[in-house]
Scaffold this active site. Structure first.
Site, PDB file in Angstrom:
ATOM      1  N   HIS B 161       0.620  -0.834  -0.007  1.00  0.00           N
ATOM      2  CA  HIS B 161      -0.131  -0.283   0.014  1.00  0.00           C
ATOM      3  C   HIS B 161       0.725   0.709   0.166  1.00  0.00           C
ATOM      4  O   HIS B 161       1.918   1.424   0.862  1.00  0.00           O
ATOM      5  CB  HIS B 161      -0.739   0.376   1.111  1.00  0.00           C
ATOM      6  CG  HIS B 161      -2.238  -1.330   1.497  1.00  0.00           C
ATOM      7  ND1 HIS B 161      -3.372  -0.912   0.687  1.00  0.00           N
ATOM      8  CD2 HIS B 161      -1.891  -2.129   1.922  1.00  0.00           C
ATOM      9  CE1 HIS B 161      -3.619  -2.168   1.040  1.00  0.00           C
ATOM     10  NE2 HIS B 161      -3.124  -2.802   1.870  1.00  0.00           N
ATOM     11  N   CYS B 203      -0.719   1.921  -4.899  1.00  0.00           N
ATOM     12  CA  CYS B 203      -1.331   3.519  -5.136  1.00  0.00           C
ATOM     13  C   CYS B 203      -0.630   4.402  -5.578  1.00  0.00           C
ATOM     14  O   CYS B 203       0.884   4.441  -4.772  1.00  0.00           O
ATOM     15  CB  CYS B 203      -2.030   3.046  -4.255  1.00  0.00           C
ATOM     16  SG  CYS B 203      -3.813   2.137  -4.137  1.00  0.00           S
TER      17      CYS B 203
END
Lengths: 613, 396
Positions: B161, B203
């Protein structure tokens, strides 16, 4: 310069406050009520969403196959229940053991303070049966609970059947990371209270129970199932628990997500969802749903077996199956699949549910209003009390001088402490009497009057409540004649006391605080000894907590679309009072002590002010 | 008559000689190609920075890249694999001891022979940076070290992440893009890599390579700043997403690569266009000194052993032809990295040296490649032709 430190400006501000006090109070009150009503208007609400990352979306494959077999088990359970005339303990133990669970029982007994006429019980003795499905590979640190009540008659047989069917299916899966406890409790809430107290090693209500032989880990979430028919048309979610506590909103979101995925119609408060929020009827539907939730929360009683879990910080909800006249029916396999999906997602949890809201109101299952949005409604009402207090303070600090016949200016004497303290003490003593006497003196009452114990208790309570109004001139008891200053000081104290009381109540149980504020705040704001006595006395009685409860009972019945006549309403009102006293004795509900020991004395103080001489 | 015959024989002989000459030239060209990329060994550092069951897909990503890299020839001793490793034996795994990368459980990437070097709570920012820079305590076993030298091509793959400028490590810490860039600069100054390929699948992954300033770095990311990388497919039986899109298509691409394929990096940049990935993958090649079109995929993903068996003698007496000088186009010019140039070390490193590879780092970015090695183990730069037998053992 500073608005408050500049004496001229301060005087102007204070002058404005005293002049416009009444209009501002009126505006605040109407704004508060309007804000509350506006909460149900859909554009002001938010759509529910899953906050917990670990639960993710609903992507599991539910494969529960054995709905019919579960119903057959339910029928077997019903037969055994009828044969033993209560809980078929042996059969349940055998059946759970056959499904591979670790089965234990718990006996409990409780003597109610007076007979419960609604459920017809006085000396309650029962047994809880629970089976623990141990997680195949995990340490025994966490648990989930699925419970179904063993109800007398033909109720909830299918719930127990589905519970046992799910137990068998879950036992053959290897992906459980938490222990699952399947609980069948007798005497619904009393049994549940005994089990929870035994599980957590606490004893807060004086119940007698045998200690639990087997234990899972710390319980992360619990669901209670109530199903009385083979097929259902909708599933209703019940959230309100003891003392108005609500489970984490994520549990409701999880339920709704699975309802949508599987295609079952899901409701809350028993009201079907509607899409037409911009029409009057759509809006009133939302208001009705929200008001039902508010009334249920204000009653501080657990509305399902799940309600007692919440005080142990276990997120719990009840799922009720409803079978009404709709064409589309859902069978037991689908209900089982929904529960399976929910449990698989709860299995993925790493921590207790804490990401979503704990304080909310739901105008429908897909919309919610959080505490940040609904608190201002209460805040506006509390503001009225503060404005009144400020006004009284200003008046007290600059008393108008009086000229006597001699032409000498006399500053009115400040009131003695005694003349303030006496009404306070007497009203609180009356409150204590209201709290303790009904239950204590039921035997005395039964001896002298031809009533049953329950009626004795309730009627004693009402008698003390109305009798307390005779204490309106207690201030003259010890201190002699009251003065103009006297009632202002008393009112200041009473207004602040009410503000603190309502504020604390609203923080814990917003609905209760708001409903009390709706009736008590106008009372507190406008009562003085100088208003017309008879009219104000009537208004005060109408706005008193006791009659608020009566109106709430009628209103509740209206909202549930089962309106009652005056006679039935009155009987319902009496049973509500008795249930309130019983809830306090059995589960520790705080409504009765709050009303008797704090709210009623406060109202009596204002009654004293009205009749001040 | 005899003269006619001799003419024929002469023609044949000359043709034969010509072909021989041509073939020897071919061999010499091929031998010349041996020195194209300049690396002698390959390493891979594969890091999954997430833990917990709902991050299953990050572990599956990393393990799939691990499998491909092993298949193409990099052995476990040259792979540093950092995983939380709590998926296969997680209590919630309905298929214990497996990690699947494709739905319907077609491909178990965990298998029997996974060697995880940093597992569980050892996957921290500190350990990752120490692995990269080599500053590990003396007691660290060899399997946990990145023992690369200045001839190593390193593949670094990160997944987890991330956000704009940072990557989250196991829920309690983060690494920023500045730290990463500085770590790579330390690697460069310690001569711990020849070329480095950095792939990140998180991301806003492109933010992680924005700050690089060391030479010979090529970077790929699965999404631009402000975009989220999406996961690919859920498996309903397991109940989680199995892979991320970018890595899924990257793996599909790598499935077609075999140790002797000649696919170059430009094709890798085309993997997972926006229509498949929803996010826009990005790449950065301005710090890389070779043309990406001439860089083979196997230069980073595989450990290619170049063996050419020949029966002829090859004359290495004449020096190999240097590649034509390439002056890069104007738009490739970048400002000097002042911090680097202030250090006296940079002066020493960046001066032109005729005997070794030159990696000049001047404003004009001209560079020459000379293919004379002065410090390899396998042969010495002499001017006498070696006997044919030696050539069979010539392994780069």
């Amino acid at each position: 310069m500073g608005l408050l430190s500049d004496p001229n400006r301060r005087r102007a501000l204070i002058g404005m406050l005293t002049r416009l006090n009444a209009p501002i109070c009126m505006i605040c009150y109407m704004a508060g009520v309007a804000w509350f009503m506006g909460l149900a208007f859909e554009p002001f609400t938010l759509r529910t969403y899953m906050s917990e990352n670990a639960m993710g979306s609903t992507m599991v494959e539910e494969r529960f196959p054995a709905g019919e077999r579960a119903l057959a088990t339910g029928r077997e359970f019903a037969a055994h229940k009828k044969k033993t005339g209560g809980m078929p303990v042996d059969w349940l133990v055998r059946t759970m053991q056959a499904r591979g669970l670790e089965v234990y029982t718990q006996r409990f007994s409780r003597k109610l303070p007076f007979p419960d006429e609604d459920k017809e019980r006085y000396m309650v003795k029962g047994t809880n049966v629970y089976g623990i499905l141990r997680a195949p590979r995990a340490p025994r640190t966490e648990a989930l609970v699925l419970s179904a009540p063993c109800s007398p008659g033909n109720e909830n047989n299918q719930a127990v059947g589905i519970l046992l069917g799910l137990a068998q299916y879950f036992r053959s899966q290897i992906y459980w990371a938490k222990d699952i406890i399947f609980l069948v409790n007798e005497h619904d809430l009393i049994g549940m209270q005994a089990w929870l107290e035994g599980y957590h090693h606490t004893n807060t209500t004086g119940m007698d129970w045998s200690p639990l032989q087997g234990r899972g880990g710390s319980i992360q979430a619990a669901l209670s199932l109530e199903l009385s028919s083979d097929v259902v048309t909708s599933l209703d979610l019940v959230l309100e628990g003891l003392n108005g506590q609500l489970p984490n909103l994520d549990l409701a979101n999880l339920f709704y997500a699975f309802c949508q995925k599987i295609g079952v119609l899901c409701t809350t408060q028993g009201k079907l969802p509607r899409n037409d929020w911009d029409t009057t009827s759509g809006y009133s539907h939302a208001v009705q749903t929200m008001m039902l939730m508010v009334l249920k929360q204000a009653s501080s009683r657990p509305w399902g077996d799940h309600g007692l879990f919440l005080r142990y910080h276990i997120e719990a909800a009840s799922i009720k199956g409803v079978n009404s006249f709709r064409p589309y029916k859902t069978d037991a396999t689908t209900v089982g699949r929904l529960l399976e999906g929910m449990y698989r997602k709860l299995n993925n949890l790493l921590e207790r549910l804490h990401q979503s809201y704990f304080f909310y109101l739901m105008p429908s299952l897909t919309r919610f209003v959080s505490i940040g949005y609904y608190m201002p409604a209460f805040g506006l009402l509390a503001l009225i009390l503060l404005l009144r207090a400020l006004d009284l303070w200003v008046q007290l600090s600059s008393p108008p001088t009086r000229t006597t016949e001699d032409g000498v200016e006399v500053v009115p004497a400040s009131p003695g402490v005694l003349s303030i303290l006496t009404p306070l003490v007497i009203s609180h003593l009356t409150g204590v009497a209201l709290y303790t006497l009904p239950v204590l003196s039921q035997e005395l009452a039964v001896e002298h009057f031809p009533v049953s114990e329950t009626e004795a208790v309730v009627l004693t309570a009402i008698a003390i409540y109305t009798g307390g109004t005779r204490s309106h001139d207690t201030h003259r008891l010890l201190a002699g004649e009251g003065t103009e200053q006297g009632w202002k000081v008393l009112k200041l104290v009473a207004v602040l006391y009410l503000a603190v009381l309502l504020g604390c109540t609203a923080l814990i149980n917003f609905s209760l605080g708001f409903i009390l504020a709706l009736t008590l705040v106008p009372l507190a704001a406008f009562i003085t000894p100088h208003v017309p006595k008879t009219l104000s006395a009537v208004v005060m009685v109408i706005l008193s907590p006791g009659l608020t409860l009566l109106f709430a009972v009628f209103f509740f019945q209206e909202l549930q679309e089962t309106p009652v006549t005056l006679q039935e309403g009155w009987m319902l009102y009496l049973s509500v009072i008795s249930q309130g006293i019983l809830d306090h004795a059995l589960y520790g509900s705080l409504l009765y002590p709050l009303a008797a020991l704090l709210v009623y004395p406060c109202w009596l103080l204002f009654w004293n002010i009205l009749f001040w001489k | 008559m005899a003269r006619h015959c001799t003419v024929k024989i002469f023609v044949l002989l000359s043709l034969f000689n010509l072909s021989f000459l041509v073939s020897t030239n071919n061999i010499e060209d091929k031998a010349g190609q041996f020195f194209n990329s300049g690396h002698t060994n390959n390493w891979a550092v594969l890091v999954c920075t997430s833990r917990f069951w709902f991050n299953y897909r990050h572990v599956a990503n990393t393990l799939s890249v691990y499998r491909s890299v092993k298949r193409l020839g990099i052995p476990d001793s040259r792979i540093v694999l950092m995983l939380a490793d709590d998926m296969a034996c997680n209590h919630r795994n309905p298929k214990p001891a497996t990690v699947f990368s494709h739905k319907n459980m077609e491909l178990n990437v965990y298998g029997d022979d996974v060697e995880v070097d940093y597992r569980g709570y050892e996957v921290t920012v500190e350990n990752f940076l120490r692995v990269l820079t080599g500053r590990l305590p003396a007691s660290t076993p060899r399997s946990k070290r990145l023992l690369s030298d200045d001839r190593s091509n390193i593949l670094i793959y990160l997944t987890g992440h991330g956000g704009n400028g940072f990557l989250k490590f196991q829920d309690s810490e983060e690494i920023s893009n500045v730290e990463l860039a500085d770590a790579f600069e330390q690697m460069w100054q310690k001569r711990r890599y020849n070329e480095l390929l950095f792939i990140i699948d998180t991301c806003q992954g492109a933010s992680m390579y924005e700050r690089f300033y060391s030479p010979n770095l090529m970077a790929l990311a699965s999404s631009q700043v402000g975009e989220d990388s999406l996961s690919h497919q859920p498996d309903l039986a397991i109940g989680v997403h199995l892979m991320d899109r970018y890595t899924f298509y990257l793996l599909e691409f790598l499935e077609d690569i075999h140790p002797s394929s000649t696919t170059n990096m430009n094709q890798l940049f085309k993997v997972c266009p926006k229509s498949q990935c929803v996010s826009t993958p990005g790449h950065r090649t301005d710090l890389f000194l070779r043309d990406p079109g001439r860089v083979l995929i196997t230069d980073f993903f595989g450990s290619v052993r170049k063996v050419e068996i020949t029966m002829e003698t090859i004359n290495l007496s004449s020096p190999m032809e240097p590649l034509p000088e390439r002056i890069l186009s104007e738009d490739r010019q970048r400002e000097t990295q002042y911090y680097v140039d202030q250090l006296p070390v940079s002066v020493i490193i960046h001066q032109v040296n005729t005997h070794t590879h030159t990696h000049t780092h001047t404003h004009t970015h001209t560079h020459t490649h000379t293919h004379t090695h002065t410090h390899t183990h396998t042969h010495t730069c002499t001017h006498t032709p070696l006997p044919p037998m030696f050539w069979n053992m010539f392994i780069l």
